[in-house]
Design an enzyme around this catalytic site. Structure first.
Site, mmCIF file in Angstrom:
data_model
loop_
_atom_site.group_PDB
_atom_site.id
_atom_site.type_symbol
_atom_site.label_atom_id
_atom_site.label_comp_id
_atom_site.label_asym_id
_atom_site.label_seq_id
_atom_site.Cartn_x
_atom_site.Cartn_y
_atom_site.Cartn_z
ATOM 1 N N ARG A 175 39.891 29.517 69.610
ATOM 2 C CA ARG A 175 39.625 29.080 70.975
ATOM 3 C C ARG A 175 40.080 27.627 71.154
ATOM 4 O O ARG A 175 40.742 27.271 72.104
ATOM 5 C CB ARG A 175 38.121 29.199 71.239
ATOM 6 C CG ARG A 175 37.741 29.314 72.677
ATOM 7 C CD ARG A 175 36.330 29.778 72.800
ATOM 8 N NE ARG A 175 35.520 29.238 71.700
ATOM 9 C CZ ARG A 175 34.294 28.773 71.838
ATOM 10 N NH1 ARG A 175 33.707 28.787 72.999
ATOM 11 N NH2 ARG A 175 33.606 28.317 70.800
ATOM 12 N N GLY A 194 30.196 41.388 53.163
ATOM 13 C CA GLY A 194 30.725 40.020 53.257
ATOM 14 C C GLY A 194 29.856 38.960 52.594
ATOM 15 O O GLY A 194 30.314 38.182 51.769
ATOM 16 N N GLU A 251 28.851 50.894 63.325
ATOM 17 C CA GLU A 251 28.178 50.765 62.036
ATOM 18 C C GLU A 251 26.761 51.321 62.040
ATOM 19 O O GLU A 251 26.025 51.008 62.980
ATOM 20 C CB GLU A 251 28.131 49.253 61.753
ATOM 21 C CG GLU A 251 28.124 48.870 60.344
ATOM 22 C CD GLU A 251 28.384 47.381 60.193
ATOM 23 O OE1 GLU A 251 29.425 46.887 60.656
ATOM 24 O OE2 GLU A 251 27.525 46.720 59.602
ATOM 25 N N ARG A 275 33.207 41.358 62.821
ATOM 26 C CA ARG A 275 32.398 42.398 63.456
ATOM 27 C C ARG A 275 33.317 43.550 63.826
ATOM 28 O O ARG A 275 34.436 43.340 64.320
ATOM 29 C CB ARG A 275 31.702 41.854 64.719
ATOM 30 C CG ARG A 275 30.492 40.986 64.448
ATOM 31 C CD ARG A 275 29.328 41.763 63.826
ATOM 32 N NE ARG A 275 28.163 40.937 63.542
ATOM 33 C CZ ARG A 275 27.919 40.329 62.373
ATOM 34 N NH1 ARG A 275 28.768 40.461 61.366
ATOM 35 N NH2 ARG A 275 26.823 39.606 62.212
ATOM 36 N N ILE A 327 34.579 30.125 57.915
ATOM 37 C CA ILE A 327 35.037 31.248 57.083
ATOM 38 C C ILE A 327 36.560 31.388 57.179
ATOM 39 O O ILE A 327 37.241 31.568 56.172
ATOM 40 C CB ILE A 327 34.317 32.563 57.468
ATOM 41 C CG1 ILE A 327 32.799 32.402 57.287
ATOM 42 C CG2 ILE A 327 34.834 33.735 56.623
ATOM 43 C CD1 ILE A 327 31.956 33.574 57.788
ATOM 44 N N HIS A 355 29.968 46.642 54.614
ATOM 45 C CA HIS A 355 29.463 45.360 55.136
ATOM 46 C C HIS A 355 28.870 44.486 54.017
ATOM 47 O O HIS A 355 27.670 44.207 53.994
ATOM 48 C CB HIS A 355 28.432 45.584 56.253
ATOM 49 C CG HIS A 355 28.345 44.405 57.197
ATOM 50 N ND1 HIS A 355 28.061 44.518 58.531
ATOM 51 C CD2 HIS A 355 28.501 43.072 56.982
ATOM 52 C CE1 HIS A 355 28.049 43.317 59.102
ATOM 53 N NE2 HIS A 355 28.310 42.420 58.164
HETATM 54 C C1 DGY Z 1 26.862 37.828 58.960
HETATM 55 O O1 DGY Z 1 26.170 36.962 58.410
HETATM 56 O O2 DGY Z 1 27.112 37.818 60.162
HETATM 57 C C2 DGY Z 1 27.384 38.886 58.071
HETATM 58 O O3 DGY Z 1 28.029 39.871 58.767
HETATM 59 C C3 DGY Z 1 26.247 39.425 57.244
HETATM 60 O O4 DGY Z 1 26.765 39.814 56.037
#
Ligand code: DGY
Length: 326
Positions: free
Chosen positions: A183, A293, A273, A244, A163, A291
């Site tokens: 890392r 994403g 959350e 997160r 990502i 949330h």
């Molecule tokens: C994930 O896949 O970890 C996302 O936060 C879910 O949308």
């Protein structure tokens, strides 16, 4: 008398989008699921897994020792998410239970959302939309809601996995300089294709005009962003989080934004959350998403397929397609 089990039982904790969990019943499993679109209570979750051979769970379901102990038949936990901080992976391993997640299929959707937040925070879209909807806009103004340009600015990425790389690729298209902290340093060919420079965490904080978070949540990354780190960042910096919530100390983020130690933030995830930390809602320089994403039809459908394939593989005695990394 013990009941004879003809088919393996799969427990699914929430309704899922198309192609849906019909995929599992079509494969011959006996599927039990939560019919309501809400998280299960702890009691419901514990009751649901009691006879399950496989569990398809959400990131909001806490899969800990207590739960694993109440599921003596369980062989696989398929998390409907790429992040798996909701699962005690060590405890699952001790019990011989395979844990899987959904990497790859939500990469582009999440990178798009990170960019939606970045652009919205950079150009005051949230504040502008609120102004228009409130009927407070009196027309174009030369001083109105001036934002930050992207071209030539530095985009910092924390966590250069799939990502993070997809976010960096988009940044290149916007003419940005890319620095990253991870890392491990990524392969030189990836660095050169993205034009990305590996830097220390401190250098990343000092140099970034925009900072996007893509690291997993664990004991090393919890509250990685806090009062001390905000002090090292530019007061003009924009922070974006689609990873997160607990990567950021949210109380300290609110203080930093209130005191002008950070210019703006775009958040898709929250420390507590779905509770939103006090102060965030009243800040005009924060864009808040619920949330979203991975919330594209394509990604969410592919996540269903991948969860079902993982369950089928493990219950057939085969290796999972995407076990979480050891
Ligand atoms: C994930 O896949 O970890 C996302 O936060 C879910 O949308």
């Amino acid at each position: 008398m013990a009941r004879c089990r003809m088919a393996s039982h799969v427990f699914v904790t929430r309704p899922l989008p198309a192609p849906g969990i019909g995929l599992l019943s079509d494969s011959g499993f006996e599927v039990r699921s939560n019919p309501e679109d809400r998280p299960l209570s702890r009691e419901e979750l514990l009751a649901g897994v009691r006879e399950a051979d496989a569990l398809v769970c959400m990131l909001s379901d806490r899969i800990d020792r207590e739960l694993l102990d109440s599921a003596p038949m369980l062989k696989v936990v398929a998390n409907y998410a790429v992040g798996y901080d909701n699962i005690d992976v060590g405890a699952a391993r001790e019990r011989g239970i395979v844990v899987t997640n959904t990497p790859g299929v939500l990469t582009e959707a999440t990178a798009d959302l990170a960019w939606a937040l970045l652009l919205a925070a950079a150009r005051n879209l949230g504040a502008g939309e609120r102004m228009v909807r409130a009927g407070e806009w009196t027309g174009w103004g030369p001083m109105q809601l001036l934002g930050e340009p992207l071209q030539g600015r530095t985009l910092g990425i924390v966590g250069m996995g799939a990502i993070g790389q997809a976010v960096a690729r988009r940044g290149k298209g916007f003419g940005m300089e890319i620095v990253y902290f991870n890392r491990n340093r990524v392969a030189p060919e990836i660095e050169s294709s993205l034009g990305a420079e590996f830097v220390s965490f401190e250098e990343l904080l000092r140099r970034s005009d925009f900072l996007s978070l893509h690291a997993p949540l664990n004991e090393h990354s919890r509250h990685l962003f806090n009062q001390q780190t905000f002090q090292l960042m530019k007061p003009t910096a924009v922070l974006v989080n689609t990873a997160r919530g607990a990567l950021i100390d949210e109380v300290e983020l609110v203080e930093a934004l209130q005191q002008g130690r950070l210019a703006a933030a775009g958040l898709d995830v929250y420390e507590f959350e779905p509770k939103i930390t006090e102060g965030l809602l009243s800040l005009d320089n924060v864009v808040l998403a619920p949330h979203l994403g991975s919330a594209s039809t394509l990604a969410r459908g592919d996540m269903v397929r991948l969860c079902c394939e993982n369950v089928s593989a493990v219950l057939a005695g085969k290796p999972a397609l995407t076990p979480v990394p050891v």
